[in-house]
Motif scaffolding. Structure first.
Motif, PDB file in Angstrom:
ATOM      1  N   LEU A 171       0.628  -1.027  -0.282  1.00 35.38           N
ATOM      2  CA  LEU A 171      -0.404   0.137  -0.024  1.00 35.38           C
ATOM      3  C   LEU A 171       1.052   1.324  -0.150  1.00 35.38           C
ATOM      4  CD1 LEU A 171      -2.576  -1.223   2.463  1.00 35.38           C
ATOM      5  CD2 LEU A 171      -3.106  -1.588   0.269  1.00 35.38           C
ATOM      6  N   GLY A 172       2.444   1.291  -0.012  1.00 34.74           N
ATOM      7  CA  GLY A 172       2.611   2.192   0.333  1.00 34.74           C
ATOM      8  C   GLY A 172       3.276   3.155   1.320  1.00 34.74           C
ATOM      9  N   CYS A 173       2.612   2.288   2.126  1.00 33.95           N
ATOM     10  CA  CYS A 173       3.136   3.181   2.843  1.00 33.95           C
ATOM     11  C   CYS A 173       4.029   3.540   4.636  1.00 33.95           C
ATOM     12  CB  CYS A 173       1.809   3.155   4.445  1.00 33.95           C
ATOM     13  SG  CYS A 173      -0.134   1.970   3.878  1.00 33.95           S
ATOM     14  N   ASP A 174       3.888   4.908   4.900  1.00 38.49           N
ATOM     15  CA  ASP A 174       5.587   5.585   5.971  1.00 38.49           C
ATOM     16  C   ASP A 174       5.143   5.363   7.192  1.00 38.49           C
ATOM     17  OD1 ASP A 174       4.353   7.355   5.622  1.00 38.49           O
ATOM     18  OD2 ASP A 174       5.106   8.258   3.527  1.00 38.49           O
ATOM     19  N   THR A 175       3.868   5.371   7.790  1.00 39.31           N
ATOM     20  CA  THR A 175       3.241   5.462   8.889  1.00 39.31           C
ATOM     21  C   THR A 175       2.297   4.620   9.185  1.00 39.31           C
ATOM     22  OG1 THR A 175       3.897   7.534   8.699  1.00 39.31           O
ATOM     23  CG2 THR A 175       2.818   7.378   9.780  1.00 39.31           C
ATOM     24  N   LEU A 176       2.626   3.640  10.841  1.00 38.22           N
ATOM     25  CA  LEU A 176       2.144   3.120  11.011  1.00 38.22           C
ATOM     26  C   LEU A 176       1.183   4.090  12.241  1.00 38.22           C
ATOM     27  CD1 LEU A 176       3.953  -0.403  10.394  1.00 38.22           C
ATOM     28  CD2 LEU A 176       2.986   0.993   8.927  1.00 38.22           C
ATOM     29  N   VAL A 177       0.282   3.957  11.888  1.00 39.15           N
ATOM     30  CA  VAL A 177      -0.611   3.682  13.858  1.00 39.15           C
ATOM     31  C   VAL A 177      -1.442   2.226  13.995  1.00 39.15           C
ATOM     32  CG1 VAL A 177      -2.249   4.747  14.190  1.00 39.15           C
ATOM     33  CG2 VAL A 177      -1.084   6.626  12.998  1.00 39.15           C
ATOM     34  N   LEU A 178      -0.721   1.967  15.382  1.00 34.39           N
ATOM     35  CA  LEU A 178      -0.916   1.454  15.686  1.00 34.39           C
ATOM     36  C   LEU A 178      -2.160   0.790  16.897  1.00 34.39           C
ATOM     37  CD1 LEU A 178       2.141  -1.468  17.307  1.00 34.39           C
ATOM     38  CD2 LEU A 178       0.779  -1.292  15.158  1.00 34.39           C
ATOM     39  N   ASP A 179      -3.155   0.732  16.628  1.00 38.81           N
ATOM     40  CA  ASP A 179      -5.007   1.353  17.302  1.00 38.81           C
ATOM     41  C   ASP A 179      -4.753  -0.447  18.632  1.00 38.81           C
ATOM     42  OD1 ASP A 179      -7.105   1.877  18.584  1.00 38.81           O
ATOM     43  OD2 ASP A 179      -8.688   0.704  16.843  1.00 38.81           O
ATOM     44  N   ASP A 180      -4.838   0.440  19.747  1.00 40.18           N
ATOM     45  CA  ASP A 180      -4.461  -0.575  21.232  1.00 40.18           C
ATOM     46  C   ASP A 180      -3.789  -1.778  21.132  1.00 40.18           C
ATOM     47  OD1 ASP A 180      -5.824  -1.711  22.896  1.00 40.18           O
ATOM     48  OD2 ASP A 180      -7.145  -2.929  21.918  1.00 40.18           O
ATOM     49  N   GLY A 181      -2.197  -0.554  20.706  1.00 32.08           N
ATOM     50  CA  GLY A 181      -0.290  -1.395  20.965  1.00 32.08           C
ATOM     51  C   GLY A 181       0.250  -1.131  21.986  1.00 32.08           C
ATOM     52  N   PHE A 182      -0.381  -0.305  22.721  1.00 34.44           N
ATOM     53  CA  PHE A 182       0.587  -0.139  23.873  1.00 34.44           C
ATOM     54  C   PHE A 182       1.123  -1.285  24.411  1.00 34.44           C
ATOM     55  CE2 PHE A 182       1.745   1.320  27.900  1.00 34.44           C
ATOM     56  CZ  PHE A 182       2.718   2.175  28.205  1.00 34.44           C
ATOM     57  N   GLN A 183      -0.081  -2.754  24.147  1.00 32.00           N
ATOM     58  CA  GLN A 183       0.998  -3.951  25.209  1.00 32.00           C
ATOM     59  C   GLN A 183       1.491  -4.518  24.144  1.00 32.00           C
ATOM     60  OE1 GLN A 183      -2.154  -2.611  25.782  1.00 32.00           O
ATOM     61  NE2 GLN A 183      -1.517  -1.819  27.884  1.00 32.00           N
ATOM     62  N   TYR A 184       1.539  -3.680  22.629  1.00 34.39           N
ATOM     63  CA  TYR A 184       1.802  -4.484  21.882  1.00 34.39           C
ATOM     64  C   TYR A 184       3.317  -4.522  21.586  1.00 34.39           C
ATOM     65  CZ  TYR A 184       1.497  -7.589  17.479  1.00 34.39           C
ATOM     66  OH  TYR A 184       2.143  -7.985  15.912  1.00 34.39           O
ATOM     67  N   LEU A 185       4.144  -5.562  21.891  1.00 28.29           N
ATOM     68  CA  LEU A 185       5.798  -4.963  21.958  1.00 28.29           C
ATOM     69  C   LEU A 185       6.347  -6.208  20.484  1.00 28.29           C
ATOM     70  CD1 LEU A 185       6.438  -5.902  26.017  1.00 28.29           C
ATOM     71  CD2 LEU A 185       5.821  -3.596  24.732  1.00 28.29           C
ATOM     72  N   LYS A 186       5.938  -6.355  19.653  1.00 28.77           N
ATOM     73  CA  LYS A 186       6.761  -6.852  18.792  1.00 28.77           C
ATOM     74  C   LYS A 186       7.373  -5.814  18.247  1.00 28.77           C
ATOM     75  CE  LYS A 186       4.502 -11.366  18.989  1.00 28.77           C
ATOM     76  NZ  LYS A 186       3.101 -12.339  18.556  1.00 28.77           N
ATOM     77  N   LEU A 187       7.150  -4.368  17.845  1.00 29.26           N
ATOM     78  CA  LEU A 187       7.112  -3.242  16.531  1.00 29.26           C
ATOM     79  C   LEU A 187       8.234  -2.873  17.922  1.00 29.26           C
ATOM     80  CD1 LEU A 187       4.489  -2.635  14.137  1.00 29.26           C
ATOM     81  CD2 LEU A 187       6.716  -4.049  14.393  1.00 29.26           C
ATOM     82  N   GLN A 188       9.247  -2.568  17.250  1.00 28.68           N
ATOM     83  CA  GLN A 188      10.374  -2.151  17.931  1.00 28.68           C
ATOM     84  C   GLN A 188      10.508  -0.198  17.271  1.00 28.68           C
ATOM     85  OE1 GLN A 188      14.514  -3.256  17.707  1.00 28.68           O
ATOM     86  NE2 GLN A 188      14.592  -3.177  19.555  1.00 28.68           N
ATOM     87  N   ASN A 189      11.243   0.494  18.380  1.00 27.37           N
ATOM     88  CA  ASN A 189      11.185   2.268  17.675  1.00 27.37           C
ATOM     89  C   ASN A 189      10.007   2.285  17.103  1.00 27.37           C
ATOM     90  OD1 ASN A 189      14.269   0.839  17.521  1.00 27.37           O
ATOM     91  ND2 ASN A 189      14.205   0.602  15.470  1.00 27.37           N
ATOM     92  N   ARG A 190       9.456   3.270  18.278  1.00 27.28           N
ATOM     93  CA  ARG A 190       7.861   2.803  18.747  1.00 27.28           C
ATOM     94  C   ARG A 190       8.044   4.340  19.193  1.00 27.28           C
ATOM     95  NH1 ARG A 190       4.462  -1.020  19.890  1.00 27.28           N
ATOM     96  NH2 ARG A 190       3.759  -1.072  22.164  1.00 27.28           N
ATOM     97  N   LEU A 191       7.268   4.951  19.052  1.00 30.01           N
ATOM     98  CA  LEU A 191       6.957   6.531  19.747  1.00 30.01           C
ATOM     99  C   LEU A 191       5.435   5.729  20.553  1.00 30.01           C
ATOM    100  CD1 LEU A 191       7.052   9.405  17.301  1.00 30.01           C
ATOM    101  CD2 LEU A 191       8.192   8.672  19.374  1.00 30.01           C
ATOM    102  N   ASP A 192       5.044   5.785  21.550  1.00 36.05           N
ATOM    103  CA  ASP A 192       3.774   5.307  22.676  1.00 36.05           C
ATOM    104  C   ASP A 192       3.430   6.351  23.478  1.00 36.05           C
ATOM    105  OD1 ASP A 192       3.746   2.185  23.136  1.00 36.05           O
ATOM    106  OD2 ASP A 192       5.568   2.776  23.834  1.00 36.05           O
ATOM    107  N   ILE A 193       1.807   6.552  22.473  1.00 36.99           N
ATOM    108  CA  ILE A 193       0.649   7.159  23.257  1.00 36.99           C
ATOM    109  C   ILE A 193      -0.479   6.548  24.180  1.00 36.99           C
ATOM    110  CG2 ILE A 193      -0.906   9.181  22.601  1.00 36.99           C
ATOM    111  CD1 ILE A 193       0.088   9.056  19.569  1.00 36.99           C
ATOM    112  N   VAL A 194      -0.556   6.759  25.261  1.00 37.14           N
ATOM    113  CA  VAL A 194      -1.323   6.599  25.924  1.00 37.14           C
ATOM    114  C   VAL A 194      -2.759   7.240  26.356  1.00 37.14           C
ATOM    115  CG1 VAL A 194      -1.251   5.536  28.799  1.00 37.14           C
ATOM    116  CG2 VAL A 194      -0.338   5.183  27.109  1.00 37.14           C
TER     117      VAL A 194
END
Length: 382
Positions: A171-194
């Motif tokens: 899909l050619g995306c360059d930014t990923l937003v994890l919906d309900d992702g604070f406990q999802y630890l399998k992706l590194q180098n991310r910014l966490d919004i709580v």
């Protein structure tokens, strides 16, 4: 009101956890739940320790990753924040994909899993140009996000590493937003919004199943940005100060959910909020905190003469909607009001004796809007 057995159990447990019901048996049950909470606490902290020391290694996808999540289960108003954040990034020139696990979406049939059919690709709710799946296949929140964000891709898969790779490559995306992702630890180098719910910020003070915390409240120190949701107009200075003690470095924004307009579920006709003033209504909701929705209707001038409350993410049957319409009419209601999240789960019906309306709600920042805009700029121009 028809409820499934698991929904009844969920609501009964919530009453036990919140001490809404009392008695000797209930006290024994709470003691048993506290013992389970101790086990859960150890497992959660062990998992975090294993990831922190890279015994379990996370993946890096080579693009910007932002997670939006909670430390508690239940409704903190996460979907409007995800929508606002994703729209802001897209308007600044980012090609955004929202990655969701698709909670309560239709499950893959057992034999398809055994034969590994339909398991290679994640479900694409929207490719950033077209809406491709309905709410039953996508899940109500991903479908709602895809409907409101026509230029943002929405991809559903329990494995969000796989979903992220697909969004980048296909899909050619360059930014990923994890919906309900604070406990999802399998992706590194991310910014966490709580998100922290002002009305119940720390889930009765205990982790699951004795309380509603997914992990100890002190773990909020991992967050880079904290939204205090459902604030009163004057904000939440005491809670903000407490969160600042727990996390001295995060930006903190106080916000509330603001009603914008009414929209007919079936005809899509929009109405102003003033249409509720002095009207007798039936309130129908399947969300974590139905009281907040109903109180919001009262503040808009509506008189609730009938109410139907279902468990969070309840999937409505055609018969339930028909029965609700009949009960509302008997109670003297002039219209049926529901939430936008519920509206995507309403089935089509041939005859509707009362208008069925949902309330469109958006986020209003009471403080921290400059910090939020700076965050967006840093992400987009990094």
């Amino acid at each position: 009101m028809t409820e499934k057995p698991n929904e009844r159990l969920e609501q009964r447990l919530l009453k036990v956890i919140s001490k809404e019901v009392r008695g000797k048996r209930v006290s024994c049950l709470r003691g048993f739940l506290r013992g389970l909470s101790c086990i859960f606490y150890v497992l959660v902290q062990l998992r975090l320790w294993l990831h922190k020391h890279r015994i379990i290694r996370a993946k890096t996808l080579g693009c910007q990753v932002i997670s939006v999540g909670n430390v508690t289960v239940g409704g903190t108003g996460k979907t409007p924040i995800v929508e606002t954040f994703s729209r802001s990034l897209q308007q600044k020139g980012r090609k955004v994909a929202i990655l969701s696990r698709g909670y309560k979406s239709r499950k893959t049939p057992f034999w398809d899993k055994v034969l590994k059919k339909n398991e290679r690709l994640p479900r694409v709710v929207s490719d950033g140009e077209r809406l491709l799946l309905n709410s039953e296949l996508a899940g109500d929140e991903p479908y709602m996000l895809a409907s409101n964000l026509p230029e943002v891709a929405v991809v559903v898969d329990k494995d969000r590493v796989k979903a992220g790779k697909y969004a980048i490559r296909k899909l050619g995306c360059d930014t990923l937003v994890l919906d309900d992702g604070f406990q999802y630890l399998k992706l590194q180098n991310r910014l966490d919004i709580v998100l922290v719910d002002y009305t119940n910020p720390f889930g009765y003070g205990n982790v699951l199943p004795r309380g509603l915390l997914r992990e100890p409240a002190r773990n909020i120190k991992r967050a880079g940005f904290i939204f205090i949701t459902k604030c009163p107009p004057e904000g939440a200075p005491e809670l903000k100060a407490k969160l600042r003690e727990m996390n001295p470095h995060a930006e903190i924004s106080e916000c509330r959910h603001t009603s914008k307009y009414l929209q007919n579920v079936y005809t899509r006709e929009q109405l102003p909020l003033e249409a509720l003033n002095g009207r007798k209504v039936s309130a129908v909701s399947g969300i974590a905190v139905p009281e907040s929705f109903e109180n919001g209707l009262r503040r808009l001038g509506a008189e609730i003469v009938h109410s139907a409350q279902y468990a969070d993410h309840h999937r409505y049957s055609q018969q339930e909607i028909i029965e609700t319409i009949n009960q509302a009419a008997e109670s003297g209601a002039e219209m049926i009001l529901t939430t936008e999240k519920d509206a995507v789960r309403f089935p089509r019906i041939e005859r509707c004796d009362l208008p069925v309306i949902y309330l469109r709600v958006e986020i209003e920042m009471l403080s921290g809007s400059d910090a939020f805009n700076d965050w967006i700029d840093r992400i987009c121009f990094r």
